[in-house]
Design a protein around this motif. Sequence first.
Motif, mmCIF file in Angstrom:
data_model
loop_
_atom_site.group_PDB
_atom_site.id
_atom_site.type_symbol
_atom_site.label_atom_id
_atom_site.label_comp_id
_atom_site.label_asym_id
_atom_site.label_seq_id
_atom_site.Cartn_x
_atom_site.Cartn_y
_atom_site.Cartn_z
ATOM 1 N N UNK A 120 -9.522 -3.227 -8.465
ATOM 2 C CA UNK A 120 -8.304 -2.426 -8.504
ATOM 3 C C UNK A 120 -8.571 -1.073 -7.845
ATOM 4 N N UNK A 121 -8.559 -1.014 -6.498
ATOM 5 C CA UNK A 121 -8.803 0.263 -5.827
ATOM 6 C C UNK A 121 -7.720 1.296 -6.143
ATOM 7 N N UNK A 122 -8.083 2.556 -6.025
ATOM 8 C CA UNK A 122 -7.133 3.655 -6.179
ATOM 9 C C UNK A 122 -6.364 3.784 -4.858
ATOM 10 N N UNK A 123 -5.068 3.519 -4.895
ATOM 11 C CA UNK A 123 -4.251 3.533 -3.680
ATOM 12 C C UNK A 123 -3.176 4.615 -3.726
ATOM 13 N N UNK A 124 -3.440 5.692 -4.435
ATOM 14 C CA UNK A 124 -2.513 6.826 -4.423
ATOM 15 C C UNK A 124 -2.387 7.359 -2.995
ATOM 16 N N UNK A 125 -1.171 7.609 -2.565
ATOM 17 C CA UNK A 125 -0.945 8.136 -1.229
ATOM 18 C C UNK A 125 -0.969 7.095 -0.131
ATOM 19 N N UNK A 126 -1.011 5.810 -0.506
ATOM 20 C CA UNK A 126 -1.069 4.714 0.465
ATOM 21 C C UNK A 126 0.277 4.001 0.534
ATOM 22 N N UNK A 127 0.691 3.663 1.736
ATOM 23 C CA UNK A 127 1.812 2.739 1.936
ATOM 24 C C UNK A 127 1.223 1.360 2.181
ATOM 25 N N UNK A 128 1.590 0.408 1.350
ATOM 26 C CA UNK A 128 1.119 -0.980 1.456
ATOM 27 C C UNK A 128 2.259 -1.807 2.046
ATOM 28 N N UNK A 129 2.026 -2.416 3.199
ATOM 29 C CA UNK A 129 3.043 -3.258 3.841
ATOM 30 C C UNK A 129 2.530 -4.691 3.860
ATOM 31 N N UNK A 188 7.070 -12.407 -3.229
ATOM 32 C CA UNK A 188 6.556 -11.179 -2.628
ATOM 33 C C UNK A 188 7.618 -10.083 -2.635
ATOM 34 N N UNK A 189 8.863 -10.464 -2.341
ATOM 35 C CA UNK A 189 9.938 -9.485 -2.371
ATOM 36 C C UNK A 189 10.116 -8.882 -3.750
ATOM 37 N N UNK A 190 9.982 -9.719 -4.778
ATOM 38 C CA UNK A 190 10.132 -9.224 -6.147
ATOM 39 C C UNK A 190 8.937 -8.382 -6.584
ATOM 40 N N UNK A 191 7.784 -8.622 -5.989
ATOM 41 C CA UNK A 191 6.584 -7.857 -6.344
ATOM 42 C C UNK A 191 6.563 -6.470 -5.701
ATOM 43 N N UNK A 192 7.353 -6.281 -4.649
ATOM 44 C CA UNK A 192 7.323 -5.041 -3.876
ATOM 45 C C UNK A 192 8.424 -4.083 -4.321
ATOM 46 N N UNK A 193 8.132 -2.806 -4.190
ATOM 47 C CA UNK A 193 9.134 -1.800 -4.520
ATOM 48 C C UNK A 193 10.254 -1.784 -3.477
ATOM 49 N N UNK A 207 0.520 -2.024 -6.001
ATOM 50 C CA UNK A 207 1.554 -1.220 -6.659
ATOM 51 C C UNK A 207 1.024 -0.598 -7.948
ATOM 52 N N UNK A 208 0.263 -1.387 -8.715
ATOM 53 C CA UNK A 208 -0.332 -0.874 -9.950
ATOM 54 C C UNK A 208 -1.350 0.221 -9.664
ATOM 55 N N UNK A 209 -1.964 0.170 -8.459
ATOM 56 C CA UNK A 209 -2.952 1.165 -8.074
ATOM 57 C C UNK A 209 -2.365 2.418 -7.464
ATOM 58 N N UNK A 210 -1.029 2.535 -7.459
ATOM 59 C CA UNK A 210 -0.381 3.755 -6.994
ATOM 60 C C UNK A 210 0.223 3.701 -5.617
ATOM 61 N N UNK A 211 0.100 2.569 -4.908
ATOM 62 C CA UNK A 211 0.657 2.477 -3.559
ATOM 63 C C UNK A 211 2.165 2.310 -3.601
#
Length: 341
Positions: free
Chosen positions: A83-92, A128-133, A111-115
């Motif tokens: 579970x990497x720290x992904x604060x400040x990351x955009x995940x596409x 995947x659509x439901x998992x994404x913000x 998403x749980x890691x802050x992305x």
Amino acid sequence: MTATLMRAEIGEQPQALTRLLAAPGPVAEIAARIRAAAPRFVLLAARGTSDHAALYAKYLIETTLGLPCGLASTSVYTAYERQPDLQGVLWIAVSQSGGSPDLVESTERARAGGALTLSVTNTSDSPLGRASELGLDILAGPERSVAATKTYTSSLLALWLLVRAWAELDTRPADRLVDDVAVALTADVDEVASRYRFVDKLVTTSRGYAYPTAREAALKLMETCYLSAHAYSGADLLHGPLAMVDQDRPVIAVVPEGPGGRALEPVLAALEERGADICLVAPGSNAPAAPARIVLPSGMDEQLAPIAQIVPLQRLACAMAVSRGFDPDQPRGLKKVTQTF
């Protein structure tokens, strides 16, 4: 073998792209959300054909926005359960179906890691659509052939539109895109298909924005024609793999106009010195003498050119598969939705 589905879906690409260009609202809304989040890094997650669309997006983001961008290793989140720290990351996450379990799980973990998470799919109501913000529908319409064609080019355009909106740039460079794709649909591929009908191994290569085109072309040839196709950046080809090239291993080189094409010039010279059987996929104004050639429209924007470049290569894969007695609509051992974990 008639390849009814693959041929039809290749032919639908101008209409699919037109549909996407006519629906800028969702792209603008997503871009506004991303600007407000002000990410400092972008991670892209994808598999197969969508992985090549993600690589294209990497070039776009780094050159247009100046942000560092990487391709995620989903096994970090799935097989290794980190579970990497992904604060400040955009995940596409890019996926035509939105159904691959590893993309869904890694996106949930991101998403749980802050992305801030965004899915780019052809099926907005998907796991995947439901998992994404955030979710961006590429609007390609149903694609029934196992070999992805229109979902690939629609993914490229959706990602280009997103980056343009994020950077607050206009979309005028795309004004001629649909016409260029329509012209690419008429490019003569029959001679090349006949030339390479009995080939069992080849290389594809390019540089810059067109490098994903070379990779996607290799995948299409492998999955429909069952030959061994190796895709290399032109720079990487010179770092060793050039040694395997000879007259019995053709090279398909995608030569764009602009910096990518100029960067490929020493590669083409080295291939010519080795007596390689080269097929150039290039605008007529940018194609030196070669044993084989597929001519593309001239004057295309280099960022958008990959959307047209791949079209005759899709048609080449289809034609070669049929000439070998294979059905590219149903490649052996493959399914439309690949379940990877």
